[in-house]
Design a protein around this motif. Structure first.
Motif, PDB file in Angstrom:
ATOM      1  N   TYR A  17      38.766  32.630  39.405  1.00 22.67           N
ATOM      2  CA  TYR A  17      38.987  31.304  38.823  1.00 22.67           C
ATOM      3  C   TYR A  17      37.977  30.951  37.745  1.00 22.67           C
ATOM      4  O   TYR A  17      37.638  29.794  37.561  1.00 22.67           O
ATOM      5  CB  TYR A  17      39.039  30.236  39.924  1.00 22.67           C
ATOM      6  CG  TYR A  17      40.277  30.389  40.782  1.00 22.67           C
ATOM      7  CD1 TYR A  17      41.517  30.062  40.274  1.00 22.67           C
ATOM      8  CD2 TYR A  17      40.200  30.891  42.070  1.00 22.67           C
ATOM      9  CE1 TYR A  17      42.668  30.226  41.023  1.00 22.67           C
ATOM     10  CE2 TYR A  17      41.340  31.058  42.833  1.00 22.67           C
ATOM     11  CZ  TYR A  17      42.575  30.722  42.307  1.00 22.67           C
ATOM     12  OH  TYR A  17      43.706  30.888  43.052  1.00 22.67           O
ATOM     13  N   GLU A  18      37.490  31.959  37.028  1.00 21.91           N
ATOM     14  CA  GLU A  18      36.582  31.730  35.909  1.00 21.91           C
ATOM     15  C   GLU A  18      37.178  32.398  34.670  1.00 21.91           C
ATOM     16  O   GLU A  18      36.864  33.541  34.347  1.00 21.91           O
ATOM     17  CB  GLU A  18      35.205  32.317  36.221  1.00 21.91           C
ATOM     18  CG  GLU A  18      34.128  31.861  35.274  1.00 21.91           C
ATOM     19  CD  GLU A  18      32.757  32.341  35.733  1.00 21.91           C
ATOM     20  OE1 GLU A  18      32.145  33.138  34.994  1.00 21.91           O
ATOM     21  OE2 GLU A  18      32.326  31.933  36.823  1.00 21.91           O
ATOM     22  N   PRO A  19      38.078  31.693  33.973  1.00 23.03           N
ATOM     23  CA  PRO A  19      38.773  32.300  32.837  1.00 23.03           C
ATOM     24  C   PRO A  19      37.822  32.684  31.708  1.00 23.03           C
ATOM     25  O   PRO A  19      36.799  32.047  31.491  1.00 23.03           O
ATOM     26  CB  PRO A  19      39.741  31.199  32.385  1.00 23.03           C
ATOM     27  CG  PRO A  19      39.168  29.936  32.911  1.00 23.03           C
ATOM     28  CD  PRO A  19      38.416  30.289  34.156  1.00 23.03           C
ATOM     29  N   LYS A  20      38.212  33.749  31.002  1.00 26.26           N
ATOM     30  CA  LYS A  20      37.476  34.226  29.827  1.00 26.26           C
ATOM     31  C   LYS A  20      38.468  34.329  28.671  1.00 26.26           C
ATOM     32  O   LYS A  20      39.609  34.742  28.853  1.00 26.26           O
ATOM     33  CB  LYS A  20      36.877  35.616  30.079  1.00 26.26           C
ATOM     34  CG  LYS A  20      36.001  35.720  31.310  1.00 26.26           C
ATOM     35  CD  LYS A  20      34.702  34.998  31.162  1.00 26.26           C
ATOM     36  CE  LYS A  20      33.813  35.256  32.370  1.00 26.26           C
ATOM     37  NZ  LYS A  20      32.658  34.394  32.410  1.00 26.26           N
ATOM     38  N   GLU A  21      38.029  33.962  27.485  1.00 20.50           N
ATOM     39  CA  GLU A  21      38.901  34.014  26.316  1.00 20.50           C
ATOM     40  C   GLU A  21      38.889  35.405  25.697  1.00 20.50           C
ATOM     41  O   GLU A  21      37.838  35.911  25.317  1.00 20.50           O
ATOM     42  CB  GLU A  21      38.463  32.985  25.282  1.00 20.50           C
ATOM     43  CG  GLU A  21      39.390  32.921  24.094  1.00 20.50           C
ATOM     44  CD  GLU A  21      38.976  31.887  23.082  1.00 20.50           C
ATOM     45  OE1 GLU A  21      38.843  32.255  21.899  1.00 20.50           O
ATOM     46  OE2 GLU A  21      38.768  30.714  23.469  1.00 20.50           O
ATOM     47  N   HIS A  42      46.106  20.285  40.594  1.00 21.21           N
ATOM     48  CA  HIS A  42      45.778  19.629  39.336  1.00 21.21           C
ATOM     49  C   HIS A  42      47.009  19.589  38.436  1.00 21.21           C
ATOM     50  O   HIS A  42      48.028  20.195  38.734  1.00 21.21           O
ATOM     51  CB  HIS A  42      44.630  20.358  38.627  1.00 21.21           C
ATOM     52  CG  HIS A  42      45.004  21.710  38.130  1.00 21.21           C
ATOM     53  ND1 HIS A  42      45.150  22.806  38.962  1.00 21.21           N
ATOM     54  CD2 HIS A  42      45.277  22.161  36.878  1.00 21.21           C
ATOM     55  CE1 HIS A  42      45.484  23.861  38.247  1.00 21.21           C
ATOM     56  NE2 HIS A  42      45.573  23.498  36.972  1.00 21.21           N
ATOM     57  N   LEU A  43      46.868  18.886  37.325  1.00 20.52           N
ATOM     58  CA  LEU A  43      47.900  18.882  36.296  1.00 20.52           C
ATOM     59  C   LEU A  43      47.236  18.756  34.938  1.00 20.52           C
ATOM     60  O   LEU A  43      46.077  18.379  34.835  1.00 20.52           O
ATOM     61  CB  LEU A  43      48.916  17.758  36.524  1.00 20.52           C
ATOM     62  CG  LEU A  43      48.398  16.313  36.549  1.00 20.52           C
ATOM     63  CD1 LEU A  43      48.348  15.711  35.154  1.00 20.52           C
ATOM     64  CD2 LEU A  43      49.297  15.474  37.431  1.00 20.52           C
ATOM     65  N   HIS A  44      48.007  19.110  33.930  1.00 23.01           N
ATOM     66  CA  HIS A  44      47.554  18.980  32.544  1.00 23.01           C
ATOM     67  C   HIS A  44      48.481  17.956  31.898  1.00 23.01           C
ATOM     68  O   HIS A  44      49.668  18.227  31.711  1.00 23.01           O
ATOM     69  CB  HIS A  44      47.615  20.325  31.815  1.00 23.01           C
ATOM     70  CG  HIS A  44      46.796  21.379  32.496  1.00 23.01           C
ATOM     71  ND1 HIS A  44      45.431  21.476  32.337  1.00 23.01           N
ATOM     72  CD2 HIS A  44      47.151  22.370  33.353  1.00 23.01           C
ATOM     73  CE1 HIS A  44      44.981  22.482  33.065  1.00 23.01           C
ATOM     74  NE2 HIS A  44      45.999  23.038  33.694  1.00 23.01           N
ATOM     75  N   GLU A  45      47.942  16.796  31.605  1.00 25.17           N
ATOM     76  CA  GLU A  45      48.765  15.676  31.140  1.00 25.17           C
ATOM     77  C   GLU A  45      49.426  15.910  29.787  1.00 25.17           C
ATOM     78  O   GLU A  45      50.528  15.430  29.552  1.00 25.17           O
ATOM     79  CB  GLU A  45      47.925  14.403  31.107  1.00 25.17           C
ATOM     80  CG  GLU A  45      47.500  13.965  32.490  1.00 25.17           C
ATOM     81  CD  GLU A  45      46.633  12.724  32.480  1.00 25.17           C
ATOM     82  OE1 GLU A  45      46.466  12.090  31.413  1.00 25.17           O
ATOM     83  OE2 GLU A  45      46.110  12.391  33.560  1.00 25.17           O
ATOM     84  N   ASN A 104      40.418  24.098  32.715  1.00 25.61           N
ATOM     85  CA  ASN A 104      41.155  24.873  33.722  1.00 25.61           C
ATOM     86  C   ASN A 104      41.588  24.050  34.927  1.00 25.61           C
ATOM     87  O   ASN A 104      42.590  24.369  35.565  1.00 25.61           O
ATOM     88  CB  ASN A 104      40.344  26.100  34.170  1.00 25.61           C
ATOM     89  CG  ASN A 104      39.093  25.755  34.940  1.00 25.61           C
ATOM     90  OD1 ASN A 104      38.399  24.781  34.646  1.00 25.61           O
ATOM     91  ND2 ASN A 104      38.781  26.572  35.922  1.00 25.61           N
ATOM     92  N   THR A 105      40.864  22.992  35.249  1.00 24.23           N
ATOM     93  CA  THR A 105      41.231  22.149  36.388  1.00 24.23           C
ATOM     94  C   THR A 105      41.945  20.872  35.955  1.00 24.23           C
ATOM     95  O   THR A 105      42.136  19.963  36.768  1.00 24.23           O
ATOM     96  CB  THR A 105      39.984  21.792  37.220  1.00 24.23           C
ATOM     97  OG1 THR A 105      39.001  21.215  36.355  1.00 24.23           O
ATOM     98  CG2 THR A 105      39.423  23.011  37.929  1.00 24.23           C
ATOM     99  N   GLY A 106      42.354  20.810  34.709  1.00 24.18           N
ATOM    100  CA  GLY A 106      43.157  19.686  34.232  1.00 24.18           C
ATOM    101  C   GLY A 106      42.515  18.338  34.465  1.00 24.18           C
ATOM    102  O   GLY A 106      41.438  18.053  33.969  1.00 24.18           O
ATOM    103  N   GLU A 115      33.630  24.303  32.182  1.00 30.54           N
ATOM    104  CA  GLU A 115      33.528  23.430  31.010  1.00 30.54           C
ATOM    105  C   GLU A 115      33.657  24.196  29.700  1.00 30.54           C
ATOM    106  O   GLU A 115      34.281  23.741  28.767  1.00 30.54           O
ATOM    107  CB  GLU A 115      32.193  22.683  31.042  1.00 30.54           C
ATOM    108  CG  GLU A 115      32.029  21.729  32.205  1.00 30.54           C
ATOM    109  CD  GLU A 115      32.804  20.430  32.048  1.00 30.54           C
ATOM    110  OE1 GLU A 115      33.221  20.105  30.918  1.00 30.54           O
ATOM    111  OE2 GLU A 115      32.987  19.753  33.067  1.00 30.54           O
ATOM    112  N   LYS A 116      33.023  25.361  29.630  1.00 30.11           N
ATOM    113  CA  LYS A 116      33.050  26.165  28.406  1.00 30.11           C
ATOM    114  C   LYS A 116      33.472  27.586  28.763  1.00 30.11           C
ATOM    115  O   LYS A 116      32.793  28.279  29.515  1.00 30.11           O
ATOM    116  CB  LYS A 116      31.672  26.169  27.731  1.00 30.11           C
ATOM    117  CG  LYS A 116      31.660  26.951  26.438  1.00 30.11           C
ATOM    118  CD  LYS A 116      30.459  26.609  25.601  1.00 30.11           C
ATOM    119  CE  LYS A 116      30.292  27.425  24.359  1.00 30.11           C
ATOM    120  NZ  LYS A 116      31.437  27.697  23.573  1.00 30.11           N
TER     121      LYS A 116
END
Length: 120
Positions: A17-21, A42-45, A104-106, A115-116
């Motif tokens: 659960y630690e995304p990387k670009e 969670h959701l992304h509004e 990531n947690t919307g 955060e980054k």
């Protein structure tokens, strides 16, 4: 232009659960993430989110619906405003396609929040 080997990118990811670009496509990011066990609801509004399974099986719980299983070489788009929770039993490797600045947690900030997002 550089080609990207997704499996090599996943190899450098240590934490779930630690995304990387891995890349950018206009204002969208291709993020690589390893998932295992329940995430946070969670959701992304303001944004859709695409989950593409590279290896393993991803179960996504969706509020007021049955869970959806996404297998290797399948993807799902979670529309903006839909409350959901990834909850794979075993490790799964997922590519995310979403706005680069999407949290990531919307709408939730907790121990899973990144955060980054680092570039790999």
């Amino acid at each position: 232009m550089d080609k990207i080997n997704m499996i090599e990118k996943f190899a450098v990811i240590e934490n779930y659960y630690e995304p990387k670009e891995a890349a950018r496509v206009n204002d969208m990011a291709v993020k690589m993430v390893k998932l295992k066990g329940p995430f946070t609801w969670h959701l992304h509004e303001d944004s859709d989110e695409m989950f593409m399974v590279v290896k393993g099986k991803l179960t996504i719980e969706i509020e007021n619906q049955e869970s959806v299983d996404i297998n290797e070489n399948e993807f799902i788009v979670i529309p903006k405003g839909v409350k959901h929770r990834p909850n794979p039993v075993e490790e799964v490797l997922v590519a995310l396609f979403e706005p680069a600045d999407l949290l990531n947690t919307g709408n939730v900030v907790n121990e899973f929040t990144v955060e980054k997002v680092e570039k790999i």
